[in-house]
Design a protein around this motif. Structure first.
Motif, mmCIF file in Angstrom:
data_model
loop_
_atom_site.group_PDB
_atom_site.id
_atom_site.type_symbol
_atom_site.label_atom_id
_atom_site.label_comp_id
_atom_site.label_asym_id
_atom_site.label_seq_id
_atom_site.Cartn_x
_atom_site.Cartn_y
_atom_site.Cartn_z
ATOM 1 N N PRO A 37 0.812 -1.222 0.000
ATOM 2 C CA PRO A 37 0.000 0.000 0.000
ATOM 3 C C PRO A 37 0.850 1.280 0.000
ATOM 4 C CG PRO A 37 -0.818 -1.542 1.649
ATOM 5 C CD PRO A 37 0.480 -2.099 1.134
ATOM 6 N N TRP A 38 1.975 1.252 0.745
ATOM 7 C CA TRP A 38 2.868 2.417 0.742
ATOM 8 C C TRP A 38 3.422 2.663 -0.662
ATOM 9 C CZ3 TRP A 38 8.395 2.090 0.166
ATOM 10 C CH2 TRP A 38 9.041 3.335 0.255
ATOM 11 N N ALA A 39 3.799 1.592 -1.353
ATOM 12 C CA ALA A 39 4.316 1.732 -2.718
ATOM 13 C C ALA A 39 3.259 2.337 -3.636
ATOM 14 C CB ALA A 39 4.771 0.371 -3.249
ATOM 15 N N LYS A 40 2.037 1.831 -3.556
ATOM 16 C CA LYS A 40 0.958 2.355 -4.418
ATOM 17 C C LYS A 40 0.721 3.832 -4.140
ATOM 18 C CE LYS A 40 -1.346 -1.971 -5.342
ATOM 19 N NZ LYS A 40 -2.277 -2.969 -4.877
ATOM 20 N N LYS A 41 0.682 4.187 -2.858
ATOM 21 C CA LYS A 41 0.474 5.584 -2.473
ATOM 22 C C LYS A 41 1.634 6.458 -2.952
ATOM 23 C CE LYS A 41 0.319 8.130 1.817
ATOM 24 N NZ LYS A 41 0.400 8.036 3.243
ATOM 25 N N SER A 42 2.847 5.889 -2.984
ATOM 26 C CA SER A 42 4.041 6.634 -3.386
ATOM 27 C C SER A 42 4.222 6.697 -4.895
ATOM 28 C CB SER A 42 5.287 6.003 -2.752
ATOM 29 O OG SER A 42 5.187 6.036 -1.342
ATOM 30 N N GLY A 43 3.497 5.869 -5.637
ATOM 31 C CA GLY A 43 3.561 5.939 -7.097
ATOM 32 C C GLY A 43 4.474 4.929 -7.760
ATOM 33 N N PHE A 44 4.794 3.817 -7.058
ATOM 34 C CA PHE A 44 5.570 2.764 -7.719
ATOM 35 C C PHE A 44 4.956 1.400 -7.445
ATOM 36 C CE2 PHE A 44 7.657 3.011 -3.561
ATOM 37 C CZ PHE A 44 8.000 1.707 -3.254
ATOM 38 N N GLN A 45 5.379 0.425 -8.214
ATOM 39 C CA GLN A 45 4.798 -0.925 -8.192
ATOM 40 C C GLN A 45 5.633 -1.852 -7.308
ATOM 41 O OE1 GLN A 45 4.484 -2.545 -12.158
ATOM 42 N NE2 GLN A 45 3.879 -4.561 -11.450
ATOM 43 N N ALA A 46 4.945 -2.567 -6.380
ATOM 44 C CA ALA A 46 5.640 -3.513 -5.503
ATOM 45 C C ALA A 46 5.084 -4.921 -5.616
ATOM 46 C CB ALA A 46 5.563 -3.048 -4.047
#
Length: 199
Positions: A37-46
């Motif tokens: 979720p942090w990655a999605k909110k930050s704009g990258f794919q995890a």
């Protein structure tokens, strides 16, 4: 048939949750609940469309107990650091550039944008260059981290600048953060983990 997403593990196969043992599943669930979720909110794919983890997270599943401890350090650093978010991103991107860790640079360019850096600053950091638009704290953080990860020595003048700028706690916090991302970059480079293609 392999898809382009299968290649996102680099030298490692991407693991599905149903193929994991119980310790791996616990770590997988923790990463899905926190980092994805942090990655999605930050704009990258995890993760992939079918919920397989990518980046360093896929490699971390191979050693769940130690990876869980590393995630504890990550959480403590985020909560207890004395460094500003922009200083943190200067440190992280400086490490990533020194290691030429493609996924780490991809992810933290996105995080750096969220922190308020412009494109020229981010591209200079990615290229391993000191950007011209940094403030005093960010300049010292860049110089300190760059020396730490390239020569592994901090000369007296730079040490004094870092102490005056950040205090003893801040210097220790920078070293911990740099070390954390050297570990991440080591995982990414050893397993040849790529950045996802631009969407």
């Amino acid at each position: 048939m392999a898809t382009f997403e299968d290649n996102l593990g680099g030298r490692l196969a991407l693991l599905s949750r149903d193929k994991l043992n119980s310790d791996q599943k616990k770590l997988y669930d923790q990463l899905q609940d926190t980092m994805v979720p942090w990655a999605k909110k930050s704009g990258f794919q995890a993760d992939t469309f079918d919920d397989r983890l990518i980046g360093p997270f896929n490699a971390m599943l191979r050693s769940p107990a130690i990876s869980k401890a590393l995630m504890g350090v990550t959480a403590a650093e985020g909560k207890e650091t004395s460094l500003s978010e922009k200083v943190r991103q200067v440190v992280i991107l400086t490490v990533g550039a020194a290691w030429q860790a493609a996924y780490e640079l991809y992810a933290h360019v996105a995080v750096g944008k969220k922190a308020g850096f412009d494109e020229a600053t981010l591209q200079a950091l990615v290229a391993g260059q000191k950007p011209t638009g940094l403030n005093q704290e960010e300049r010292v953080a860049y110089d300190f981290t760059h020396r730490l990860v390239t020569t592994h020595q901090i000369e007296a003048e730079l040490y004094e600048q870092a102490i005056v700028t950040f205090g003893e706690k801040g210097v220790v916090d920078m070293i911990y953060l740099a070390g954390q991302y050297m570990t991440v970059s080591g995982l990414l480079n050893t397993f040849a983990v790529p950045a996802p293609p631009a969407q």
